[in-house]
Write a protein that holds these residues in place. Structure first.
Motif, PDB file in Angstrom:
ATOM      1  N   VAL A   1       0.810  -1.223   0.000  1.00 39.81           N
ATOM      2  CA  VAL A   1       0.000   0.000   0.000  1.00 39.81           C
ATOM      3  C   VAL A   1       0.847   1.279   0.000  1.00 39.81           C
ATOM      4  O   VAL A   1       0.344   2.364  -0.258  1.00 39.81           O
ATOM      5  CB  VAL A   1      -0.963   0.039   1.210  1.00 39.81           C
ATOM      6  CG1 VAL A   1      -2.030  -1.035   1.070  1.00 39.81           C
ATOM      7  CG2 VAL A   1      -0.225  -0.114   2.528  1.00 39.81           C
ATOM      8  N   TYR A   2       2.128   1.142   0.309  1.00 39.36           N
ATOM      9  CA  TYR A   2       2.955   2.344   0.392  1.00 39.36           C
ATOM     10  C   TYR A   2       4.423   1.969   0.284  1.00 39.36           C
ATOM     11  O   TYR A   2       4.847   0.933   0.796  1.00 39.36           O
ATOM     12  CB  TYR A   2       2.704   3.048   1.721  1.00 39.36           C
ATOM     13  CG  TYR A   2       3.434   4.367   1.874  1.00 39.36           C
ATOM     14  CD1 TYR A   2       3.064   5.472   1.117  1.00 39.36           C
ATOM     15  CD2 TYR A   2       4.494   4.494   2.776  1.00 39.36           C
ATOM     16  CE1 TYR A   2       3.736   6.677   1.261  1.00 39.36           C
ATOM     17  CE2 TYR A   2       5.159   5.703   2.929  1.00 39.36           C
ATOM     18  CZ  TYR A   2       4.774   6.786   2.163  1.00 39.36           C
ATOM     19  OH  TYR A   2       5.432   7.976   2.299  1.00 39.36           O
TER      20      TYR A   2
ATOM     21  N   LYS B   1      15.889   9.957  -0.759  1.00 37.02           N
ATOM     22  CA  LYS B   1      15.910  11.129  -1.632  1.00 37.02           C
ATOM     23  C   LYS B   1      16.951  10.925  -2.738  1.00 37.02           C
ATOM     24  O   LYS B   1      17.957  10.247  -2.513  1.00 37.02           O
ATOM     25  CB  LYS B   1      16.301  12.371  -0.815  1.00 37.02           C
ATOM     26  CG  LYS B   1      15.213  12.841   0.122  1.00 37.02           C
ATOM     27  CD  LYS B   1      15.488  14.280   0.571  1.00 37.02           C
ATOM     28  CE  LYS B   1      14.251  14.933   1.160  1.00 37.02           C
ATOM     29  NZ  LYS B   1      13.867  14.400   2.475  1.00 37.02           N
TER      30      LYS B   1
ATOM     31  N   SER C   1      19.621  -0.100   5.195  1.00 40.33           N
ATOM     32  CA  SER C   1      18.250   0.172   4.793  1.00 40.33           C
ATOM     33  C   SER C   1      18.174   1.317   3.787  1.00 40.33           C
ATOM     34  O   SER C   1      18.820   2.349   3.970  1.00 40.33           O
ATOM     35  CB  SER C   1      17.410   0.510   6.029  1.00 40.33           C
ATOM     36  OG  SER C   1      16.129   0.918   5.622  1.00 40.33           O
TER      37      SER C   1
ATOM     38  N   THR D   1      11.353   1.606   3.040  1.00 45.10           N
ATOM     39  CA  THR D   1      10.435   0.596   3.560  1.00 45.10           C
ATOM     40  C   THR D   1       9.325   0.309   2.551  1.00 45.10           C
ATOM     41  O   THR D   1       8.968   1.164   1.742  1.00 45.10           O
ATOM     42  CB  THR D   1       9.754   1.061   4.866  1.00 45.10           C
ATOM     43  OG1 THR D   1       9.157   2.332   4.652  1.00 45.10           O
ATOM     44  CG2 THR D   1      10.725   1.145   6.014  1.00 45.10           C
TER      45      THR D   1
ATOM     46  N   GLU E   1       5.406  -1.043   2.715  1.00 43.43           N
ATOM     47  CA  GLU E   1       4.329  -1.305   3.658  1.00 43.43           C
ATOM     48  C   GLU E   1       3.215  -2.053   2.934  1.00 43.43           C
ATOM     49  O   GLU E   1       2.746  -1.629   1.887  1.00 43.43           O
ATOM     50  CB  GLU E   1       3.810   0.031   4.188  1.00 43.43           C
ATOM     51  CG  GLU E   1       2.774  -0.137   5.264  1.00 43.43           C
ATOM     52  CD  GLU E   1       2.283   1.214   5.780  1.00 43.43           C
ATOM     53  OE1 GLU E   1       3.057   2.194   5.755  1.00 43.43           O
ATOM     54  OE2 GLU E   1       1.123   1.282   6.176  1.00 43.43           O
TER      55      GLU E   1
ATOM     56  N   VAL F   1       5.246  -3.949   7.720  1.00 47.15           N
ATOM     57  CA  VAL F   1       6.156  -2.961   7.142  1.00 47.15           C
ATOM     58  C   VAL F   1       7.516  -3.621   7.110  1.00 47.15           C
ATOM     59  O   VAL F   1       7.954  -4.177   8.110  1.00 47.15           O
ATOM     60  CB  VAL F   1       6.287  -1.709   8.019  1.00 47.15           C
ATOM     61  CG1 VAL F   1       7.066  -0.641   7.269  1.00 47.15           C
ATOM     62  CG2 VAL F   1       4.945  -1.204   8.434  1.00 47.15           C
TER      63      VAL F   1
ATOM     64  N   GLU G   1      11.714  -3.387   5.964  1.00 48.33           N
ATOM     65  CA  GLU G   1      12.847  -2.599   5.498  1.00 48.33           C
ATOM     66  C   GLU G   1      13.298  -3.155   4.156  1.00 48.33           C
ATOM     67  O   GLU G   1      13.221  -4.366   3.920  1.00 48.33           O
ATOM     68  CB  GLU G   1      14.007  -2.716   6.478  1.00 48.33           C
ATOM     69  CG  GLU G   1      13.691  -2.220   7.884  1.00 48.33           C
ATOM     70  CD  GLU G   1      13.573  -0.711   7.958  1.00 48.33           C
ATOM     71  OE1 GLU G   1      14.238  -0.006   7.168  1.00 48.33           O
ATOM     72  OE2 GLU G   1      12.807  -0.244   8.822  1.00 48.33           O
TER      73      GLU G   1
END
Lengths: 448, 131
Positions: free
Chosen positions: B39-40, B45, B55, B58, B60, B65, B67
């Protein structure tokens, strides 16, 4: 949900299941120097009659019959008996955290309504289920800005409540966060001339309170572009929530932190209070704390759930957005009930009364020779006055008239030793304002 | 889904495709199956520095959730914009269209120590039997 205490047999069974010999073994990771090796020094048990007597005596210590002009982040406002009656219902008073949505619809709905009200009031798009109080909400707002910008400096107005700044400093010390304070002008507002492009370009946020600690309303629409031009966010703090009944909501701010005590929560001993954090929808992933969402079930009926919980500590552990894993649900409910009772018109009317009475008091007090308003900026229900004599001496004399006078500003602002902060809410009768002004006039007329 | 020999795989179920000094990173088909509906996705950046084994963000899903550990070291040069609006693409095409980040590799040979397609296939087959 019931909570039944465990007996020795159950404890032994649990210890065996996890492979421990005794409870002491579970604490071995706590360094010895931090362990308490003696019983807590607590007073012995009291009988029912003894407890009632004890609390009667404590209650009698309250300053009854005094007229108080104190504010500075805690305000005396009208509270309906309806609020207290409703929040004391067992379903609310003793309910546990609503993890299981199926059995907690009422609690979740009340939190969702609180979030909705806070968004409407602050002009923001998303608000959480509440924080401990305004100061922790403000600190969490700053940490949120830090995560959003990946910058470790913050520019904080000196006119932010001094205790809020202390809470922020405590967190900052352990979070590798640099706090730089920004001064104020003769209007009492943020001195934007000291905000250099270099400092803004490294700042996660500009943090400003409005109305600020001196009661002066800041120009939020003007501050937002200054911060945004250099990639910094604007964090706005509100300690007097009733101001939102008449002051323009800080819609231009990126994050709003607020103390909502003014909405139906008694001043008590300075707590418990209820903090608010609200922000833009696009920043919701970095918002701390509990969040309730509206959803629908398999049959399309409306229902409420805890949502985006993967930001939270019980799921993400040390990678959570915050170590807060609860909220101030009962007082968020009090604020919700209070606002629903007041309605839009009621809140506006209350704010208007605060404004009128405070401005009447300001006019009366500044008629006294030697008394002047410290700042030229617009005020809501609180203002700083300069006196020709020590505020402490004036207060001492006022106490004899059963008046609790201005809060001396010199404690937190060494350059303002002759200044005191006066708050006037809708609860203050006109006659008391006149008696206050007359008493100060008389005290100042006496020979030194 | 097969695990192409052109990609390299980690034990944490990420893949990297190396072309010159550019690495494209994603999660494997096994990973997306284990996660369930995504979902996410939280990505680093552009310009940030990645270190192999650390890491990078993430993923999700409706049930967890996780890593994402970078298989390679280097600087992030591009993110897959598709995923912000359509994270479910990770369930549909995890080893193709739903790549996560592009990296300018600081050690292009680094990925050679990772598993190839056959080795990874054997690795996840063994894992599936454990269940």
């Amino acid at each position: 949900m019931r909570y039944l205490p465990k007996g020795p047999a159950e404890r032994q069974e649990m210890l065996e299941a996890i492979g421990a010999h005794n409870i002491e073994e579970l604490f071995h990771s706590i360094p010895d120097e931090f362990r308490l090796r003696e019983p807590l020094h607590l007073p012995g048990p009291l009988s029912e009659a003894g407890i009632i007597e004890y609390f009667r005596a404590r209650a009698a210590e309250n300053a009854r019959g005094y007229t108080s002009f104190l504010g500075a982040g805690v305000y005396q406002h009208f509270r309906s008996v309806v609020t207290d009656a409703l929040i004391q219902r067992g379903e609310f008073l003793t309910s546990y955290t609503p993890y299981q949505a199926e059995i907690a619809q009422g609690t979740l709905q009340s939190i969702f309504e609180f979030q909705t009200l806070m968004c409407q009031l602050t002009g923001q798009e998303v608000a959480n289920a509440s924080m401990y109080d305004g100061s922790t909400a403000l600190t969490e707002a700053v940490l949120m800005a830090e995560r959003l910008t990946s910058r470790r400096n913050v520019l904080v107005a000196r006119t932010l409540h001094p205790e809020y700044r202390q809470v922020l400093a405590t967190y900052a010390k352990h979070c590798d966060l640099n706090v730089t304070e920004v001064g104020f002008t003769s209007s009492g507002q943020l001195d934007t001339s000291t905000l250099s492009p270099e400092s803004l370009a490294h700042a996660a946020a500009v943090v400003v309170q409005s109305p600020n600690y001196f009661g002066v309303v800041e120009d939020i629409p003007a501050l937002a572009p200054i911060a945004h031009a250099h990639g910094a966010l604007l964090v706005t703090c509100i300690t007097e929530a009733v101001s939102l009944g008449i002051v323009r909501p800080p819609a231009e701010a990126d994050i709003v932190a607020m103390e909502a005590q003014s909405f139906g929560v008694a001043p008590s001993f300075g707590g418990p209070f209820v903090g608010v954090i609200a922000s833009r929808d696009k920043f919701v992933r970095q918002m701390p704390g509990r969040l309730v969402g509206q959803a629908s079930d398999a049959e399309g009926r409306r229902g409420y759930v805890l949502t985006l919980a993967t930001r939270e500590q019980h799921i993400r552990r040390e990678k959570a957005t915050s170590n807060i894993c609860t909220n101030e649900a009962l007082f968020a409910l009090a604020a919700t009930i209070h606002l629903c009772l007041m309605g839009k018109e009621g809140l506006r009317e209350m704010a208007q009364q605060n404004l009128s009475k405070a401005h009447f008091a300001l006019a009366e007090l500044t008629k006294i020779p030697g008394v002047r308003h410290c700042f030229s900026g617009p005020v809501f229900n609180e203002f700083a006055l300069e006196f020709p004599r020590s505020v402490k001496i004036i207060n001492h004399a006022l106490l004899r008239e059963k008046i609790i006078g201005p809060l001396p500003l010199g404690v937190n602002y060494p350059e303002q030793t002759k200044c005191g902060l006066v708050a006037v809410t809708e609860t203050m009768p006109r006659a008391e304002i006149e008696r206050f002004a007359a008493a100060i006039r008389q005290i100042l007329a006496r020979p030194v | 889904m097969a695990y192409p020999s052109g990609l390299r795989y980690t034990q944490q179920h990420e893949w990297v495709k190396v072309e010159g000094d550019t690495g494209t990173v994603g999660i494997t088909d096994y990973a997306q199956q284990e996660l369930g509906d995504v979902v996410y996705v939280d990505l680093p950046k552009i310009g940030s520095t990645l270190k192999a084994g650390e890491s990078l963000g993430t993923v999700e899903s409706v049930k967890a959730v996780s890593e994402i550990y970078s298989p390679v070291s280097g600087e992030v040069t591009a993110l897959n914009d598709l995923l912000q609006g359509a994270p479910e693409k990770i369930n549909q095409d995890p080893q193709g269209e739903a790549w996560l980040v592009r990296v300018k590799l600081s050690h292009p040979k680094e990925a050679e120590s990772l598993m190839d397609g056959a080795a990874y296939d054997a690795y996840v087959s063994a894992k599936s039997k454990e269940h």
